[in-house]
Enzyme design. Structure first.
Site, PDB file in Angstrom:
ATOM      1  N   LYS A 120      17.337 -17.321  32.717  1.00  0.00           N
ATOM      2  CA  LYS A 120      18.282 -16.876  33.746  1.00  0.00           C
ATOM      3  C   LYS A 120      18.772 -15.459  33.480  1.00  0.00           C
ATOM      4  CE  LYS A 120      19.803 -21.281  35.562  1.00  0.00           C
ATOM      5  NZ  LYS A 120      20.926 -22.037  36.132  1.00  0.00           N
ATOM      6  N   LYS A 202       6.850 -25.236  39.235  1.00  0.00           N
ATOM      7  CA  LYS A 202       7.652 -26.261  39.887  1.00  0.00           C
ATOM      8  C   LYS A 202       8.159 -25.746  41.232  1.00  0.00           C
ATOM      9  CE  LYS A 202      11.928 -28.877  38.976  1.00  0.00           C
ATOM     10  NZ  LYS A 202      13.039 -29.051  38.003  1.00  0.00           N
ATOM     11  N   LYS A 205      13.564 -23.554  45.464  1.00  0.00           N
ATOM     12  CA  LYS A 205      14.053 -22.881  46.665  1.00  0.00           C
ATOM     13  C   LYS A 205      14.301 -21.393  46.426  1.00  0.00           C
ATOM     14  CE  LYS A 205      18.743 -24.710  45.874  1.00  0.00           C
ATOM     15  NZ  LYS A 205      18.523 -25.929  45.119  1.00  0.00           N
TER      16      LYS A 205
END
Length: 337
Positions: A120, A202, A205
């Site tokens: 992240k 994976k 969105k």
């Protein structure tokens, strides 16, 4: 005189989902659908994990809308607020309080080894905040606050469950039996849904729009996305994730949504082509999502009901959370209220 048996307490499950936009079909298959299947067998608490969400900057009105939408989708997916506790994480102040206490029993080195922090940080290099660094401790607090026995986890959350267990065992070693040590719950139903454009990844969105199916996508949008889904040039419909990842992903979705075993799904395409495969996965996806979308539209119009659900959920969750928080604070040595 007959002796009455004390009823056996169901094992408790805690799970949460962040309100960062409309969930994908992967979120539905991997988590939301399974939550409904658990609520009769377990004592379930499901939260909209809105405290976790602000490690990434949010636009306030959209953030609020996303949170309500997520609650609506949990209800639309079939969860019963009388059986499961549904609540907003931010409405139970003990989450933030316990997170601070646990921060003081967690080491910098442990946090720096968290792979999701590294991932992240790379994605949000302009906002590497302290919350991003310590949010596994908040996640540990979420679980420990409710004395959860089981936590539904995917492969990407295993490391966070491990640090949660380490923190709990450390606190218990110092102060006695404060926390239940949670175990991972690995669903027997479900599949890992991959990106339609890059089946090595994976479904997410945060990727390009044609890479994922949203649970609120219209039938026309679903058809378009599946038509553009990556397959291969082998012209063979087999379940072979290594050599045919795109085809295998579509087969996995059909198997997950119909409940048919993979062998039977593959056999149904004997002598057929990729167009037939894409048409079949489109039909089963639309058929699965249609009742959820209809119920979501109905629930979202009933603001009074939604408010009743989240207020009652916060009250029920808060009562459990306060017992745990006060137990730990007394053990640490805080002056009682």
């Amino acid at each position: 005189m007959e002796q009455t048996q004390t009823p056996v307490r169901k094992q408790r499950i805690l799970s949460g989902i962040q309100p960062t936009g409309t969930p994908t079909l992967g979120n539905y298959i991997g988590a939301m659908r399974n939550w409904k299947l658990l609520e009769d067998e377990y004592d379930c608490l499901y939260m909209v994990a809105d405290l976790h969400t602000i490690t990434v900057r949010q636009e306030p009105a959209k953030f609020r809308q996303n949170a309500m939408q997520m609650l609506g989708l949990l209800l639309a997916s079939g969860l019963d607020p009388k059986k499961s506790v549904l609540f907003f994480q931010s409405h139970v102040h003990q989450h933030a309080e316990l997170a601070w206490l646990l921060d003081c029993y967690t080491y910098m080195g442990e946090m720096s080894r968290m792979t999701q922090f590294k991932d992240k940080s790379a994605k949000h290099a302009d906002n590497i905040n302290c919350g991003l660094f310590t949010y596994p401790v908040l996640m540990a607090g979420d679980i420990l606050l409710y004395q959860a026995n089981l936590v539904p986890v995917g492969k990407d959350q295993t490391q966070h469950l491990e640090i949660c267990r380490d923190i709990a065992q450390r606190v218990n070693g110092l102060y006695g039996n404060v926390f239940t040590i949670p175990e991972g719950y690995y669903s027997k139903v479900g599949a890992r849904v991959q990106s339609l454009q890059d089946p090595a990844r994976k479904m997410s969105k945060s990727d390009a729009e044609d890479s994922f199916i949203s649970v609120l996508d219209t039938p026309d949008v679903i058809r378009r996305k599946y038509r553009r889904a990556v397959t291969d040039s082998l012209a063979s419909i087999r379940f072979d994730p290594e050599n045919q990842p795109g085809v295998s992903n579509l087969l996995s979705i059909i198997s997950a949504l119909t409940g048919e075993d993979m062998e039977k799904v593959v056999a149904s395409f004997e002598g057929k082509g990729y167009g037939d495969l894409k048409a079949a996965v489109t039909d089963v996806t639309i058929e699965t999502l249609a009742p959820i979308q209809a119920e979501f539209a109905r629930v979202m119009k009933d603001k009074k009901y939604m408010e009743e659900v989240y207020r009652e959920g916060a009250q029920r969750a808060g009562a459990i959370a306060e017992r745990t928080l006060q137990k730990l604070m007394k053990k640490i040595g805080y002056v009682a209220k």
